[in-house]
Design an enzyme around this catalytic site. Sequence first.
Site, short mmCIF file in Angstrom:
data_model
loop_
_atom_site.label_atom_id
_atom_site.label_comp_id
_atom_site.label_asym_id
_atom_site.label_seq_id
_atom_site.Cartn_x
_atom_site.Cartn_y
_atom_site.Cartn_z
N GLU A 133 19.91 -0.68 -38.98
CA GLU A 133 20.09 -1.47 -40.21
C GLU A 133 20.11 -0.63 -41.48
OE1 GLU A 133 17.30 -4.71 -40.19
OE2 GLU A 133 17.97 -5.42 -38.23
N GLU A 244 18.82 -7.08 -31.06
CA GLU A 244 17.67 -7.90 -31.45
C GLU A 244 18.10 -9.33 -31.68
OE1 GLU A 244 15.08 -6.86 -34.73
OE2 GLU A 244 15.53 -4.74 -34.42
#
Length: 440
Positions: A133, A244
């Site tokens: 990220e 995720e």
Amino acid sequence: MHSSCSLMALAATFSTTLAAFQGFNYGSTFNNGAAKVQSDFEAEFKTAQGLVGAPGGGFTSARLYTTVQAGTSNQPIAAIPAAIATKTSLLLGIWCSAGDGIVDNELAALRSAITKYGADFGSLVAGISVGSEDLYRNSPTGILNKENPGKDPADIVRYIKLVRDAIAGTPLANAPVGHVDTWTAWVNGSNQAVIDASDWLGVDAYPYFQDTQTNTIENSKDLFNAAFDATKAAAGGKPVWVTETGYPVSGKTVGLAVPSLQNAKTYWDQVGCPLFGSTNIWWYTLQDAAPATPNPSFGIIGSSLTTTPLYDISCNNVNPPPPSSTSASSSSSSTPSSSSSQVSSSSTKEPAGSITSSGPSSSLVSSTLPTTLVTDTTVVQPTPTGNVVSGSGSGSNGGVTTTGTSSPSAATGTHPNGGAVASGSMSAAFAAVMVAILVL
């Protein structure tokens, strides 16, 4: 010669018998900041492998956010020998947002692990994630929400090359190398260089955090599928791995998303079950309540290790999913109306200061995919259709406690074994999106 042939045969068996990698995200520390040692990882991996009712061949893989052992500067994480002892495959993580010095330490730990564990290590590596990220954290929305430093696409591409150089000619030479980020990062054309440099793309998505949309449990499947489809459309044919996703069993209500055992099971059945056994996926998470229970809590088991989940995970009697989420539902909640970015929040993620393993810390708030998708300051023409909104995050390393936002791994830009506290707010991210739209 006999030993070499045996290792090759073992590796071939491992790759052909496993239809897809399936596991959980694991942090390098407990949520009180205590470093996990080899016995801790072994206990967690064995618990995951023995889960009652586990679908899709069981949970035999582990995603890590860092290759560095907590409490050290560049020693290999104890999860590696634990994985060898339990025959658990690994999606290795290289933490990138903290800068070149930390990446150097990550590479030193990786090289040391290769030297120490050799082919036993190499045969278990599902892939290597260079960063998590970082592109989101470096976006206007990530900066606005104080996610701390991320990285430019050029930096991630450079780090990917360094990793490839580090594993060349070693037992990890054939390990696929990629990057993990939010769908908004992947559909942003300014990040194309990272897609080009990657063997695969990892997407983090959490409908629970998407409070700018109708994020009821009934709509969560559509929100997830839209984010997944948008990432696949941007990937240009490269594999997309779900790195995720999950739904909390307890904690605060976010928008219309209400944490509960029943809703967590519904999300598992509707989102997880169609993917288990066929798509590489690392669920968030096996356990995040050790020793304390975070708010929200995503663990499918409680504070004590047990092979009996909090709800039925067997995927028995689960209705088959619709052909594709790209056929948007007629409800307003499934029609994207604006693009937003990811917002950090909740509780735990890997490197970023010290993140606990108590919950995701970064997620998308975007609401829709209109004719023109606005991602941060870049305007791109979307290829996907349907709802493309999803949250994301990852949490597992140190003990970062994030508040008011929605993402586990994007909590902070410092190293996973650190001790930062991240904070942010959905309202701030939404405001940033609205400003971008008005400017256009």
